[in-house]
Design an enzyme around this catalytic site. Structure first.
Site, PDB file in Angstrom:
ATOM      1  N   ILE A 149      40.580 -49.332  26.089  1.00  0.00           N
ATOM      2  CA  ILE A 149      40.624 -49.546  24.637  1.00  0.00           C
ATOM      3  C   ILE A 149      41.964 -49.083  24.069  1.00  0.00           C
ATOM      4  O   ILE A 149      42.608 -49.802  23.293  1.00  0.00           O
ATOM      5  CB  ILE A 149      39.436 -48.826  23.955  1.00  0.00           C
ATOM      6  CG1 ILE A 149      38.124 -49.506  24.396  1.00  0.00           C
ATOM      7  CG2 ILE A 149      39.575 -48.844  22.438  1.00  0.00           C
ATOM      8  CD1 ILE A 149      36.858 -48.840  23.911  1.00  0.00           C
ATOM      9  N   ASP A 168      47.623 -39.089  27.124  1.00  0.00           N
ATOM     10  CA  ASP A 168      46.508 -39.232  28.069  1.00  0.00           C
ATOM     11  C   ASP A 168      46.665 -38.157  29.133  1.00  0.00           C
ATOM     12  O   ASP A 168      47.785 -37.826  29.531  1.00  0.00           O
ATOM     13  CB  ASP A 168      46.545 -40.631  28.713  1.00  0.00           C
ATOM     14  CG  ASP A 168      45.197 -41.002  29.331  1.00  0.00           C
ATOM     15  OD1 ASP A 168      44.600 -41.993  28.881  1.00  0.00           O
ATOM     16  OD2 ASP A 168      44.744 -40.303  30.266  1.00  0.00           O
ATOM     17  N   ALA A 225      36.261 -43.620  17.483  1.00  0.00           N
ATOM     18  CA  ALA A 225      35.292 -44.632  17.927  1.00  0.00           C
ATOM     19  C   ALA A 225      35.034 -44.430  19.417  1.00  0.00           C
ATOM     20  O   ALA A 225      34.694 -45.367  20.121  1.00  0.00           O
ATOM     21  CB  ALA A 225      35.829 -46.038  17.650  1.00  0.00           C
ATOM     22  N   SER A 226      35.231 -43.163  19.880  1.00  0.00           N
ATOM     23  CA  SER A 226      35.041 -42.927  21.321  1.00  0.00           C
ATOM     24  C   SER A 226      33.675 -42.300  21.587  1.00  0.00           C
ATOM     25  O   SER A 226      32.714 -43.020  21.869  1.00  0.00           O
ATOM     26  CB  SER A 226      36.179 -42.072  21.878  1.00  0.00           C
ATOM     27  OG  SER A 226      36.214 -40.782  21.283  1.00  0.00           O
ATOM     28  N   ASP A 251      32.731 -43.940  14.039  1.00  0.00           N
ATOM     29  CA  ASP A 251      31.729 -44.909  14.505  1.00  0.00           C
ATOM     30  C   ASP A 251      30.709 -44.237  15.419  1.00  0.00           C
ATOM     31  O   ASP A 251      29.685 -44.821  15.736  1.00  0.00           O
ATOM     32  CB  ASP A 251      32.444 -46.039  15.252  1.00  0.00           C
ATOM     33  CG  ASP A 251      31.499 -47.167  15.633  1.00  0.00           C
ATOM     34  OD1 ASP A 251      30.714 -47.598  14.754  1.00  0.00           O
ATOM     35  OD2 ASP A 251      31.523 -47.628  16.792  1.00  0.00           O
ATOM     36  N   GLU A 256      22.980 -39.130  17.144  1.00  0.00           N
ATOM     37  CA  GLU A 256      22.805 -40.440  16.516  1.00  0.00           C
ATOM     38  C   GLU A 256      21.316 -40.757  16.437  1.00  0.00           C
ATOM     39  O   GLU A 256      20.569 -40.465  17.384  1.00  0.00           O
ATOM     40  CB  GLU A 256      23.544 -41.518  17.326  1.00  0.00           C
ATOM     41  CG  GLU A 256      25.052 -41.283  17.300  1.00  0.00           C
ATOM     42  CD  GLU A 256      25.864 -42.376  18.004  1.00  0.00           C
ATOM     43  OE1 GLU A 256      25.264 -43.312  18.562  1.00  0.00           O
ATOM     44  OE2 GLU A 256      27.110 -42.262  17.997  1.00  0.00           O
ATOM     45  N   HIS A 279      27.754 -46.823  15.122  1.00  0.00           N
ATOM     46  CA  HIS A 279      28.077 -47.088  16.532  1.00  0.00           C
ATOM     47  C   HIS A 279      28.087 -48.598  16.828  1.00  0.00           C
ATOM     48  O   HIS A 279      27.413 -49.068  17.757  1.00  0.00           O
ATOM     49  CB  HIS A 279      27.081 -46.373  17.458  1.00  0.00           C
ATOM     50  CG  HIS A 279      27.664 -46.090  18.815  1.00  0.00           C
ATOM     51  ND1 HIS A 279      27.341 -44.985  19.550  1.00  0.00           N
ATOM     52  CD2 HIS A 279      28.541 -46.790  19.570  1.00  0.00           C
ATOM     53  CE1 HIS A 279      27.988 -45.014  20.703  1.00  0.00           C
ATOM     54  NE2 HIS A 279      28.731 -46.106  20.733  1.00  0.00           N
ATOM     55  N   GLY A 281      31.112 -50.310  17.117  1.00  0.00           N
ATOM     56  CA  GLY A 281      32.453 -50.700  17.565  1.00  0.00           C
ATOM     57  C   GLY A 281      32.426 -51.854  18.559  1.00  0.00           C
ATOM     58  O   GLY A 281      33.230 -52.779  18.487  1.00  0.00           O
ATOM     59  N   GLY A 282      31.489 -51.806  19.476  1.00  0.00           N
ATOM     60  CA  GLY A 282      31.448 -52.837  20.512  1.00  0.00           C
ATOM     61  C   GLY A 282      30.419 -53.910  20.243  1.00  0.00           C
ATOM     62  O   GLY A 282      30.189 -54.776  21.097  1.00  0.00           O
TER      63      GLY A 282
HETATM   64  N1  LIG Z   1      32.269 -47.259  19.519  1.00  0.00           N
HETATM   65  C1  LIG Z   1      31.781 -48.059  20.432  1.00  0.00           C
HETATM   66  O1  LIG Z   1      30.913 -48.867  20.182  1.00  0.00           O
HETATM   67  C2  LIG Z   1      32.356 -48.000  21.814  1.00  0.00           C
HETATM   68  C3  LIG Z   1      32.357 -49.155  22.612  1.00  0.00           C
HETATM   69  C4  LIG Z   1      32.955 -49.094  23.880  1.00  0.00           C
HETATM   70  C5  LIG Z   1      33.473 -47.886  24.342  1.00  0.00           C
HETATM   71  N2  LIG Z   1      33.412 -46.772  23.562  1.00  0.00           N
HETATM   72  C6  LIG Z   1      33.970 -45.493  24.031  1.00  0.00           C
HETATM   73  O2  LIG Z   1      35.385 -45.542  23.909  1.00  0.00           O
HETATM   74  C7  LIG Z   1      35.965 -44.619  24.850  1.00  0.00           C
HETATM   75  C8  LIG Z   1      37.128 -45.268  25.570  1.00  0.00           C
HETATM   76  O3  LIG Z   1      36.658 -46.368  26.334  1.00  0.00           O
HETATM   77  P1  LIG Z   1      37.596 -47.040  27.461  1.00  0.00           P
HETATM   78  O4  LIG Z   1      36.844 -48.196  28.008  1.00  0.00           O
HETATM   79  O5  LIG Z   1      38.953 -47.214  26.926  1.00  0.00           O
HETATM   80  O6  LIG Z   1      37.580 -45.848  28.526  1.00  0.00           O
HETATM   81  P2  LIG Z   1      38.624 -45.630  29.703  1.00  0.00           P
HETATM   82  O7  LIG Z   1      37.896 -44.822  30.714  1.00  0.00           O
HETATM   83  O8  LIG Z   1      39.240 -46.919  30.105  1.00  0.00           O
HETATM   84  O9  LIG Z   1      39.782 -44.733  29.018  1.00  0.00           O
HETATM   85  C9  LIG Z   1      39.616 -43.397  28.659  1.00  0.00           C
HETATM   86  C10 LIG Z   1      40.977 -42.728  28.764  1.00  0.00           C
HETATM   87  O10 LIG Z   1      40.902 -41.435  28.185  1.00  0.00           O
HETATM   88  C11 LIG Z   1      41.660 -40.562  28.991  1.00  0.00           C
HETATM   89  N3  LIG Z   1      41.214 -39.195  28.692  1.00  0.00           N
HETATM   90  C12 LIG Z   1      40.039 -38.621  29.037  1.00  0.00           C
HETATM   91  N4  LIG Z   1      39.964 -37.385  28.520  1.00  0.00           N
HETATM   92  C13 LIG Z   1      41.121 -37.185  27.830  1.00  0.00           C
HETATM   93  C14 LIG Z   1      41.613 -36.113  27.066  1.00  0.00           C
HETATM   94  N5  LIG Z   1      40.915 -34.987  26.894  1.00  0.00           N
HETATM   95  N6  LIG Z   1      42.841 -36.237  26.504  1.00  0.00           N
HETATM   96  C15 LIG Z   1      43.574 -37.378  26.681  1.00  0.00           C
HETATM   97  N7  LIG Z   1      43.149 -38.425  27.396  1.00  0.00           N
HETATM   98  C16 LIG Z   1      41.927 -38.336  27.951  1.00  0.00           C
HETATM   99  C17 LIG Z   1      41.392 -41.030  30.401  1.00  0.00           C
HETATM  100  O11 LIG Z   1      42.379 -40.567  31.304  1.00  0.00           O
HETATM  101  C18 LIG Z   1      41.432 -42.537  30.203  1.00  0.00           C
HETATM  102  O12 LIG Z   1      42.746 -43.061  30.347  1.00  0.00           O
HETATM  103  C19 LIG Z   1      34.834 -44.182  25.772  1.00  0.00           C
HETATM  104  O13 LIG Z   1      34.401 -42.895  25.398  1.00  0.00           O
HETATM  105  C20 LIG Z   1      33.745 -45.198  25.497  1.00  0.00           C
HETATM  106  O14 LIG Z   1      32.460 -44.706  25.726  1.00  0.00           O
HETATM  107  C21 LIG Z   1      32.887 -46.807  22.306  1.00  0.00           C
END
Ligand SMILES: NC(=O)c1ccc[n+]([C@@H]2O[C@H](COP(=O)([O-])OP(=O)(O)OC[C@H]3O[C@@H](n4cnc5c(N)ncnc54)[C@H](O)[C@@H]3O)[C@@H](O)[C@H]2O)c1
Length: 397
Positions: A149, A168, A225-226, A251, A256, A279, A281-282
């Protein structure tokens, strides 16, 4: 193949074209209903409301794989499925674009203070002013977590004219003109907008609290949104009330509500220029379609070619497409010597091995062996009767 919970019809098309007989139901089934329905079903598609327990798996004697047409897999007893050699797949990345588009919308909305403005109009107040409203071009977006993302957000944000910096914990390649920051603090010092996209590892609980908000630039914007557990929302509330943070969009939340219509509690309710979304976002039609295609393809490739790529509970092996000859998929207990056993038997038969791919995952090992001609039933029987065998499946081009 049985698909439950109104899975997108793109999955049905994809599987029917591949020769599967598909039954599609709009609802989920209870444990008792699943126990009665699953004998005779080889591939099962579910979303988050169908719970696959050990009892269900025991009854599902013909089941080979489960496709979770969603992101999470908590609704499946993954260990019990792995013990029975049943592969489980999901769609971890299919809604990436949807999340990114929501975040882009929020960056602009917060910079223009739209939540406040639309609320005033609904309250019957005409309040036309440019005060506190900004364009986003030329501003700096700080992305924390530069994964699927984060990187896609980076690209779209640059297209809007934002400068992008990111932090990161893993060594990530910068996209476009984005700049990697050496620490979270360095990012907070420079960013006009901070957007969190870290994953849900336990160590990320509470990583963004009073100290981090205090380090953000005065009048900056904050988006999460994480994962809900990452942020201390009480601390965010204090910094919004003090005016240090000019706006925020959330989000995801530490707690929740479980069901549609349940009450929502948060210290962020009722604050100016704060966007709260449930929630979503996706959650778009496009993401549903993408999930339908992605997971049905995983199931198809598993059933027809033995690919366990991106399986969440079996060793993940992604062999190339099977274009000629034969293939053996062999799931076995992960003990030394199994590979030698397979290769000795094939050598005795005089089979010409053209490719071999293997992986292990906990107690299990999986080896896919491509051979120039189909292996004889006698050799298959010998392999299948090995004490380490979970299952042995032949595939032909
Ligand atoms: N809001 C929504 O509806 C929704 C939908 C999809 C995903 N998400 C969430 O979004 C987040 C990101 O998803 P993604 O697919 O990009 O995940 P991803 O695993 O591809 O990327 C996560 C990144 O965060 C980095 N990271 C982890 N801990 C860290 C920290 N403390 N400091 C800095 N970097 C750190 C990791 O190295 C990785 O590069 C996830 O938590 C996922 O659950 C939310």
């Amino acid at each position: 193949m049985l698909l439950l919970e109104n899975i997108h019809t793109v999955a049905v098309d994809n599987l029917e074209k591949a020769g599967f007989e598909v039954e599609l139901l709009s609802h989920s089934l209870s444990e008792d209903e699943l126990v009665a329905k699953l004998p005779g079903v080889a591939l099962l598609g579910i979303r988050s409301n169908t719970h696959i327990t050990e009892r269900v798996l025991d009854a599902a004697t013909d089941l080979k794989a489960i496709g979770c047409f969603c992101i999470g897999t908590n609704q499946v007893d993954l260990t019990a499925a792995a013990e029975r050699g049943i592969a489980v797949f999901n769609a971890p990345f299919s809604n990436t674009r949807s999340v990114v588009e929501l975040v882009i919308a929020e960056i602009i909305s917060l910079a223009r203070r739209l939540p406040e403005k639309t609320q005033r109009m609904h309250d019957g107040i005409w309040d036309k002013s440019a005060k506190g409203s900004h364009e986003v071009r030329g501003r700096t977006l700080g992305i924390v977590g530069y994964g699927n993302i984060g990187t896609q957000l980076s690209n779209l944000a640059e297209a809007l004219g934002l400068y992008v910096i990111f932090y990161d914990i893993a060594d990530r390649l910068a996209h476009g003109n984005a700049r990697r920051m050496p620490s979270l603090d360095a990012l907070l010092e420079e960013a006009d907008v901070v957007s969190l996209h870290v994953d849900g590892r336990p160590g990320n609980a509470g990583i963004f609290g009073a100290e981090q908000f205090a380090k953000m630039k005065p009048r900056s914007l904050f988006i999460n949104a994480s994962r809900g557990m990452v942020v201390d929302n009480e601390a965010l509330r204090e910094h919004i009330l003090s005016g240090h943070i000019a706006g925020a969009a959330l989000d995801v939340f530490p707690i929740e509500p479980k069901a549609q219509g349940d009450p929502f509690e948060s210290p962020l309710r009722g604050l100016d220029n704060v966007i709260l979304t449930p929630h979503v976002g996706g959650s778009t039609q496009e993401a549903q379609e993408e999930i339908g295609y992605f997971v049905s393809t995983k199931l198809k490739n598993f059933a027809q070619e033995g690919s366990t790529a991106l399986s969440v509970n079996l060793p993940a092996v992604q062999p190339p497409p099977l274009t000629e000859g034969g293939r053996l998929g062999f799931l076995h207990v992960n003990v030394p010597g199994v590979l030698a056993e397979v290769n000795n038997l094939l050598a005795t038969e005089g089979a010409n091995v053209t490719g071999q791919y293997l992986a292990t995952h906990g107690e299990l090992g999986y080896v896919v062996t491509d051979v120039s001609a189909p292996v004889s039933p006698e050799t298959l029987d010998k392999l299948a009767s090995s004490p380490h065998t979970k299952w042995l499946r032949p595939y032909t081009a």
